[in-house]
Motif scaffolding. Structure first.
Motif, PDB file in Angstrom:
ATOM      1  N   ARG A  74       0.844  -1.196   0.000  1.00  0.00           N
ATOM      2  CA  ARG A  74       0.000   0.000   0.000  1.00  0.00           C
ATOM      3  C   ARG A  74       0.881   1.249   0.000  1.00  0.00           C
ATOM      4  O   ARG A  74       1.959   1.247   0.575  1.00  0.00           O
ATOM      5  N   ALA A  81      -5.294   9.202   2.976  1.00  0.00           N
ATOM      6  CA  ALA A  81      -5.761   8.298   1.933  1.00  0.00           C
ATOM      7  C   ALA A  81      -4.681   7.284   1.627  1.00  0.00           C
ATOM      8  O   ALA A  81      -3.491   7.606   1.683  1.00  0.00           O
ATOM      9  N   THR A  82      -5.104   6.057   1.300  1.00  0.00           N
ATOM     10  CA  THR A  82      -4.166   5.019   0.888  1.00  0.00           C
ATOM     11  C   THR A  82      -4.721   4.288  -0.313  1.00  0.00           C
ATOM     12  O   THR A  82      -5.938   4.290  -0.569  1.00  0.00           O
ATOM     13  N   ILE A  83      -3.815   3.643  -1.046  1.00  0.00           N
ATOM     14  CA  ILE A  83      -4.200   2.851  -2.202  1.00  0.00           C
ATOM     15  C   ILE A  83      -3.376   1.583  -2.202  1.00  0.00           C
ATOM     16  O   ILE A  83      -2.155   1.623  -1.997  1.00  0.00           O
ATOM     17  N   THR A  84      -4.030   0.438  -2.408  1.00  0.00           N
ATOM     18  CA  THR A  84      -3.321  -0.838  -2.417  1.00  0.00           C
ATOM     19  C   THR A  84      -2.713  -1.102  -3.789  1.00  0.00           C
ATOM     20  O   THR A  84      -3.031  -0.410  -4.771  1.00  0.00           O
ATOM     21  N   SER A 109      -7.295  -0.536  -4.715  1.00  0.00           N
ATOM     22  CA  SER A 109      -8.359  -0.187  -3.769  1.00  0.00           C
ATOM     23  C   SER A 109      -7.937   1.009  -2.929  1.00  0.00           C
ATOM     24  O   SER A 109      -6.827   1.045  -2.408  1.00  0.00           O
ATOM     25  N   THR A 110      -8.847   1.963  -2.799  1.00  0.00           N
ATOM     26  CA  THR A 110      -8.537   3.185  -2.062  1.00  0.00           C
ATOM     27  C   THR A 110      -9.305   3.260  -0.747  1.00  0.00           C
ATOM     28  O   THR A 110     -10.388   2.681  -0.601  1.00  0.00           O
ATOM     29  N   ASN A 111      -8.728   4.012   0.177  1.00  0.00           N
ATOM     30  CA  ASN A 111      -9.343   4.249   1.473  1.00  0.00           C
ATOM     31  C   ASN A 111      -9.102   5.709   1.822  1.00  0.00           C
ATOM     32  O   ASN A 111      -7.963   6.183   1.734  1.00  0.00           O
ATOM     33  N   TYR A 112     -10.166   6.427   2.180  1.00  0.00           N
ATOM     34  CA  TYR A 112     -10.054   7.849   2.491  1.00  0.00           C
ATOM     35  C   TYR A 112     -10.567   8.145   3.895  1.00  0.00           C
ATOM     36  O   TYR A 112     -11.533   7.523   4.365  1.00  0.00           O
ATOM     37  N   ASP A 157     -12.777  10.188   6.401  1.00  0.00           N
ATOM     38  CA  ASP A 157     -14.099  10.776   6.184  1.00  0.00           C
ATOM     39  C   ASP A 157     -14.000  12.271   5.896  1.00  0.00           C
ATOM     40  O   ASP A 157     -14.787  12.817   5.111  1.00  0.00           O
ATOM     41  N   LYS A 196     -13.202  12.759   2.034  1.00  0.00           N
ATOM     42  CA  LYS A 196     -13.984  12.073   1.001  1.00  0.00           C
ATOM     43  C   LYS A 196     -14.747  13.076   0.145  1.00  0.00           C
ATOM     44  O   LYS A 196     -15.359  14.012   0.655  1.00  0.00           O
TER      45      LYS A 196
END
Length: 116
Positions: free
Chosen positions: A33, A49-52, A56-59, A61, A64
């Motif tokens: 990641r 924020a992260t991206i694998t 796949s991303t994760n932000y 709240d 967003k």
């Protein structure tokens, strides 16, 4: 030794945009990641924020709908497009690279200041 080279920070007015870039100094394998964290004065470092490796991303709240993270796998580079910036986004932003095996890496940090 791997270095993460960050760029793109600066001063911007509320509602403005900035784009942060983070590039690894050499080709790295087994990346799980990549992403960005930030630390405001007097506060703990927090995830932005992260991206694998699979995309796949994760932000957080709080970002967003305003921030977009993208990645160039071939170049081991990630980009954070930050729109509609708010004063509360002011912080030092740190790039992070997490590996499946082996050590993780941090960038030196880049200052983002949102102020009129």
């Amino acid at each position: 030794q791997v270095q993460l080279v960050e760029s793109g920070g600066g001063l911007v007015q509320p509602g403005g945009s900035l784009r942060l870039s983070c590039a690894a100094s050499r080709r790295i394998f087994n990346i799980r990641r990549m992403g960005w964290y930030r630390q405001a004065p007097g506060k703990e470092r927090e995830l932005v924020a992260t991206i694998t490796s699979g995309g796949s991303t994760n932000y957080a709240d709080s970002v967003k709908g305003r921030f977009t993270l993208s990645r160039d796998n071939a170049e081991n580079t990630v980009y954070l497009q930050m729109n509609s910036l708010k004063p509360e986004d002011t912080a030092v932003y740190y790039c992070n690279l997490e590996r499946t095996y082996g050590p993780s890496y941090w960038g030196q940090g880049t200052q983002v200041t949102v102020s009129s």
